[in-house]
Every structure is written in structure tokens, then in C-alpha cells.
Design an enzyme around this catalytic site. Sequence first.
Site, PDB file in Angstrom:
ATOM      1  N   VAL A  42      -4.469  -2.214   1.008  1.00 51.77           N
ATOM      2  CA  VAL A  42      -5.647  -2.763   0.318  1.00 51.77           C
ATOM      3  C   VAL A  42      -5.694  -2.389  -1.160  1.00 51.77           C
ATOM      4  O   VAL A  42      -6.465  -2.948  -1.925  1.00 51.77           O
ATOM      5  CB  VAL A  42      -6.986  -2.335   0.978  1.00 51.77           C
ATOM      6  CG1 VAL A  42      -7.227  -3.059   2.273  1.00 51.77           C
ATOM      7  CG2 VAL A  42      -7.065  -0.834   1.141  1.00 51.77           C
ATOM      8  N   LYS A  83       1.771   3.708   6.003  1.00 51.17           N
ATOM      9  CA  LYS A  83       1.860   3.750   7.472  1.00 51.17           C
ATOM     10  C   LYS A  83       3.277   3.507   7.958  1.00 51.17           C
ATOM     11  O   LYS A  83       3.736   4.141   8.912  1.00 51.17           O
ATOM     12  CB  LYS A  83       0.932   2.687   8.083  1.00 51.17           C
ATOM     13  CG  LYS A  83      -0.545   2.944   7.839  1.00 51.17           C
ATOM     14  CD  LYS A  83      -1.357   1.725   8.230  1.00 51.17           C
ATOM     15  CE  LYS A  83      -2.855   1.948   8.017  1.00 51.17           C
ATOM     16  NZ  LYS A  83      -3.619   0.710   8.209  1.00 51.17           N
ATOM     17  N   SER A 121      -2.267   1.436   2.994  1.00 46.28           N
ATOM     18  CA  SER A 121      -1.647   1.218   4.302  1.00 46.28           C
ATOM     19  C   SER A 121      -0.127   1.134   4.284  1.00 46.28           C
ATOM     20  O   SER A 121       0.506   1.216   5.330  1.00 46.28           O
ATOM     21  CB  SER A 121      -2.168  -0.070   4.925  1.00 46.28           C
ATOM     22  OG  SER A 121      -3.406   0.173   5.505  1.00 46.28           O
ATOM     23  N   TYR A 138      -0.910  -7.492   9.525  1.00 43.43           N
ATOM     24  CA  TYR A 138      -2.161  -7.570  10.300  1.00 43.43           C
ATOM     25  C   TYR A 138      -2.288  -8.878  11.050  1.00 43.43           C
ATOM     26  O   TYR A 138      -1.349  -9.350  11.668  1.00 43.43           O
ATOM     27  CB  TYR A 138      -3.379  -7.347   9.394  1.00 43.43           C
ATOM     28  CG  TYR A 138      -3.235  -6.113   8.571  1.00 43.43           C
ATOM     29  CD1 TYR A 138      -3.038  -4.882   9.202  1.00 43.43           C
ATOM     30  CD2 TYR A 138      -3.241  -6.164   7.196  1.00 43.43           C
ATOM     31  CE1 TYR A 138      -2.882  -3.743   8.455  1.00 43.43           C
ATOM     32  CE2 TYR A 138      -3.100  -5.026   6.450  1.00 43.43           C
ATOM     33  CZ  TYR A 138      -2.912  -3.827   7.084  1.00 43.43           C
ATOM     34  OH  TYR A 138      -2.751  -2.719   6.352  1.00 43.43           O
ATOM     35  N   TYR A 178      -4.476  11.944   6.328  1.00 40.62           N
ATOM     36  CA  TYR A 178      -4.351  10.481   6.310  1.00 40.62           C
ATOM     37  C   TYR A 178      -4.904   9.896   5.006  1.00 40.62           C
ATOM     38  O   TYR A 178      -4.259   9.063   4.355  1.00 40.62           O
ATOM     39  CB  TYR A 178      -5.077   9.889   7.532  1.00 40.62           C
ATOM     40  CG  TYR A 178      -5.175   8.376   7.493  1.00 40.62           C
ATOM     41  CD1 TYR A 178      -4.050   7.591   7.746  1.00 40.62           C
ATOM     42  CD2 TYR A 178      -6.375   7.743   7.162  1.00 40.62           C
ATOM     43  CE1 TYR A 178      -4.130   6.203   7.671  1.00 40.62           C
ATOM     44  CE2 TYR A 178      -6.457   6.357   7.102  1.00 40.62           C
ATOM     45  CZ  TYR A 178      -5.342   5.595   7.351  1.00 40.62           C
ATOM     46  OH  TYR A 178      -5.409   4.219   7.287  1.00 40.62           O
TER      47      TYR A 178
HETATM   48  N1  LIG Z   1      -5.197  -1.745   4.768  1.00 46.84           N
HETATM   49  C1  LIG Z   1      -5.213  -0.596   4.121  1.00 46.84           C
HETATM   50  O1  LIG Z   1      -4.531  -0.404   3.124  1.00 46.84           O
HETATM   51  C2  LIG Z   1      -6.168   0.402   4.626  1.00 46.84           C
HETATM   52  C3  LIG Z   1      -5.920   1.797   4.139  1.00 46.84           C
HETATM   53  C4  LIG Z   1      -7.181   2.575   3.906  1.00 46.84           C
HETATM   54  N2  LIG Z   1      -6.876   3.889   3.481  1.00 46.84           N
HETATM   55  C5  LIG Z   1      -8.010   2.606   5.165  1.00 46.84           C
HETATM   56  O2  LIG Z   1      -7.757   3.372   6.045  1.00 46.84           O
HETATM   57  O3  LIG Z   1      -8.981   1.858   5.289  1.00 46.84           O
END
Ligand SMILES: NC(=O)CC[C@H](N)C(=O)O
Length: 611
Positions: free
Chosen positions: A266, A75, A72, A248, A196
Site C-alpha cells: 500500500v 511479506k 506488504s 490480492y 511486523y
Molecule cells: N497491503 C499492504 O501493504 C498492507 C501492509 C500494512 N502494513 C498493513 O498491514 O496494513
Amino acid sequence: MDEQRDSVAELPLARFLARCHAEFSRDRSGEVASYIPELALADPAHFGIAVTTVDGYVYEIGDSTVEFTIQSISKAFVFALALETVGAERVESIVGVEPSGDAFNSIRLGSDNRPFNPMVNAGAIACTGLICEREQDGAFDWLLQALSRFAGRRLEVDEPTFRSERETGDRNRAIAYLLRNHGVLQGDVDKVLDVYFRQCALRVSARDLSVMAATLAHKGRNPLTGEQVVSSYAVARTLSVMTSSGMYDSAGRWVYRVGIPAKSGVGGGIVASLPSQLGLGTYSPLIDDQGNSVRGLRTCEALSTHFGLHMLNRVGDVRTCIAASYDVGSVSSRRSRPPREQAILEAHHGDGAILELTGALSFGNIEYVSRRIRNLRAGLRYLILDFRRVPSVSEASLRLLADVLDDLAQAHVEVVFSGIPRGTPIEQSLSEWLTDRPAVRSIGLLDEAIEWAEDRIIHSETGDLELGTSTDLHEQELLRGLDDDELCALKALLVQREYRTGERLISAGETASSLMFVMSGIVSVRLQSGVRLATLSAGMAVGEMALLETARSADVWADTKVVCLDLALDAFARFRASHARAGEKIMANLARLLAKRLIVANNKIEVLASY
Ligand SMILES: NC(=O)CC[C@H](N)C(=O)O
């Protein structure tokens, strides 16, 4: 690498990071993410910390070069790139900027059917969709290159993790279809998700993350490569969203306790970016219920608390932006003035003021400067603002400065900018801004700007400057007090020499065998580096230190056509033998001139050092 680590370990921040690393390594709480099967293979013992400063110094502790997938964290950077390439209007039409309070993978959209923000999966997939719309089949390669520029090295995809997520990513597929249903996503859902998933599967290290974060902290310029990756406009918006939504559903607590824009993934990584200071990257795959790395969170929190890094904890004092403030009476230019002109400058010392500015200037500094200028105003005719120690000026502060300058123009105060650093972004922003203001002059060196103001003051009093006009021997300061017979006897020993503009009269290092009386024209004494020590004109002597020193200490150049009378030292020795009183006078005059020079130099030091 080892050598760097050794030397780094001696720095106080390195010692602090090492203590954090040792202490938080013992924390085994949290779990390795397993909803993407490949992530479950991560080694829970891994823990790396890296900090990159905006001047490009990298601190690294522990497993800072171990690679893992960015997830993530991508992003934030893709959002910045979307803003940069398709523009804020388009981006904001498909994704909001409100914290959702939901988990990262929530399927809930806002009441307007847009994702809450670009830091949750829905918003991030929408941003990737924008890049896909623009770059079509080249979208991933384009993103890969752009993200690599943030890291300052070519990143690569971890194919097993990519495939693992593609095979199990139905939740993201559900989100993407929902987005397409609401017109947020266009085109082929699988193609967008492929990009993605790949972007999330990029391999990075804590070190890479710290460089990426430092690029954001450095207004979009990578501090290691010097490349401007995105504009400061895109960076400011990205950091805003990282602040409100980067962590988050614990975003509120994050801002409250840590107060540094951050983003977690994550895979176990966290980036945190403190504008104009540093970028932090951490890696530890043990994550909490919200999907944030436990040890990474603790590191950020410790760093922020220990060093007071909360972004609202501003410590700057706007007043430090003035390095020195004085008038033309207390610090003169290096042009030596004949006594009459010197007297005019002393009488009109308040006509010209100099403010030497320092540091990055923003609204608060210029607001303070505006008040300082107002206090100078009575009788002020020339104002010099020196920028030699200013690395940047914010646009907001330029707006304020424009108003200050308009007021000065109305009060008939002429303004000069000096010392604008060449070839820097500030030169560009100031010179573009100055072209709209022809009334404001820009002069390269502060000394030249002061000289310009002095010339104007003298000129407006006398109608002309004496510089360069010819004089008679009895006007020479060094010969003051000599009677006509003595002058006549001396004259017989002098040899007239003429020099063309640009010719050298004296070279540093040579044996000093004579001194010269400048009868007309202008000469400058310069160090070999080109630095000007003094500019002298008719009525003054050069090379007079020959009476005390055996070697020439600086070069002397003719700035105009120059006529001098040269007095050889051996001839002067004979003159002293026959005219002891006159010889004595000349030596006393020399002592007086040197004492004067010392007093001026001491004043200068006093004025400049008292800040
Ligand atoms: N919080 C994350 O790092 C989520 C990224 C992961 N690729 C997902 O879309 O679930």
C-alpha cells in the site's frame, strides 16, 4: 548515477521504460493510502521504475531512488526467509497457500483456522511470528539484515510510519489475536506486531525493489553482490505464492493478463520477478481499490504484453542445447598421429562421439539429448559430453541423465564429461553426482577427452600406442621419397639433441634457424597462453615452418624425454645446392603436410560451424 542514466537511455529497454513512464505519469487515477496516516503524506506525483537483470544490470527511470515504505512487499521475502530458516513443514503447518479472493486485511481465516496464504496480513503476521519464535528479541534485527541482503544495501526503518501504523493498527491487532486464539501465533501479540509493523515500515526505492526481485529471479542469489540470500527451494515456493496470491483479490486477473509473480504494497511499490530474466520494481503511491499501485500495474502489464514476458509464454527450443555433434573421425584431437594410427581412427570414426552441450540444462534438453544419444548408439564405444558452455544443470535433468548413463554402461559405452567449468555451482553439482558413478570419467579439456578416446580406439586395435617409440630417419614424413644416398648426405648435416621432460625446444618469437626431426619422445606445440596447438611424436618434424617463416610462432616443449636431429637452415641450403632433387622433394612434402593440415582445419570449422 547521471553517467549511468545517460548511457542507459540509449538501450532499447530503457527507451521502452521511458515511454511507459511518460505515458503512465499522466494517469492520475487512484488514491494515496491514508488508513495509515503517515502514508497520506506521500507525493502523488512520484513515479519511478527500475529493472535489474539477473546479470546485474540496473535500468532506472524517473523517481527510482525516492524512498517509501515497503509495506506488504516485505511479506514475500519474510515468507522465503521463514521457509529457509524454520523449514517448509513448520511454515505450512500454520499458513496455507490458497488464494483467498479477499482483501489484504481480511480477518477471515480458512476453514482449518489457518490464514489462507502468506501474502495477506493474517498469513504474513503468522510468518513474522515464526521468526519471532526463533529469534526472540533479536527477531527484527535479524529480519532487517536478511531483507537488506536481498536489496544489497542496508535498509532502514521509517520511524514515523512505524509509529503511525502501531498507533492505528487495530485491525492487524484483531487479526493477530484471532491467530493466537487458534494457536497459529504464540507468544506476545504486541511483540510480533511490533516486528511486523517495523518490517512493513522499511524504506526502499524502486531500484531496491528491482534488485530484491532480481534476487528471486536469480534463484536466491543477489545479482549485484553475488550473495546467495536464500535457497532456490525457498525461492520457487515464494514465487508460487506470489503468482497465486501476490496481487490480492485481483490475483486471477493478474496471472491471466501479466503472468509474472508479483507483490504489491500500500506504500505504492510493486515487485515483479521473472525467473532467470529480471526483477522489476516500481513506485507510485496512487493505489486502486485493491491496494495495488495504478501506474505500477500498468507498467507491469505493458512490459509483459510488449515483450511477451508471461511466464507461460515459453519460447525456448530444447534442441539448442547441442552446440555441436560429431565423431572422432571428423574432429580429431590436437595430437598428430602417425599414418598407421591415423588409418585406424579413420576406419573406426563412429566408435567415439562428441556432444558439445550449451546453455542451462533442464528436463526438456536432456530428454532431447537422450534421443540423440540413442541414435548414435550403433557401434558407439566412447561418448564425450562437453559441458564447457553449460552454466547449470537442474536436478530433474540429472535424474534423466543418470538413466541415460546406466543404459550406456549396459551397452558397454564409456562416457567422459569434459570442460566442467571450474569453481562454479555446476562443478559442485556434477562432481558430487559423479562420485557415485565411478564409471563416468571427467577430463578437464574437451581436446584431452577426444585424445583419450582416440588412444583407446588405437590401443584396442594395436595393443599399444606408437607414441614416443623411436624411429628411423626414412620414416620421417618430411623426408618421404628420398633415396638412401640422399638420406645419408642429409644425415651428415644433422646434429643430435636431447631434451629432458618439461624442457623447451623452441621459443616463440625467436629467429627460426633450424628444423628438428623428432626421433623419439613426444613434444607439444603451445601458445604462450598455454593453449596446445599440436602434440607430435617420433617420425614427425617440428619447427619445419622455419623453411618458410623467419620467426618461431609458438613454443615447443618436451612432454617426455626427447631425442631430435637438428637441421640448421644454412646446412639445408648447402644440401639443396648439392642435392637439388631431394631439396625439391622435401619442399613438396612440406607443401603436402601443410595442405593436409589445412584440410583437417577446414573440416573442423565445417563441423563446428554447421550448428
Ligand atoms: N497491503 C499492504 O501493504 C498492507 C501492509 C500494512 N502494513 C498493513 O498491514 O496494513
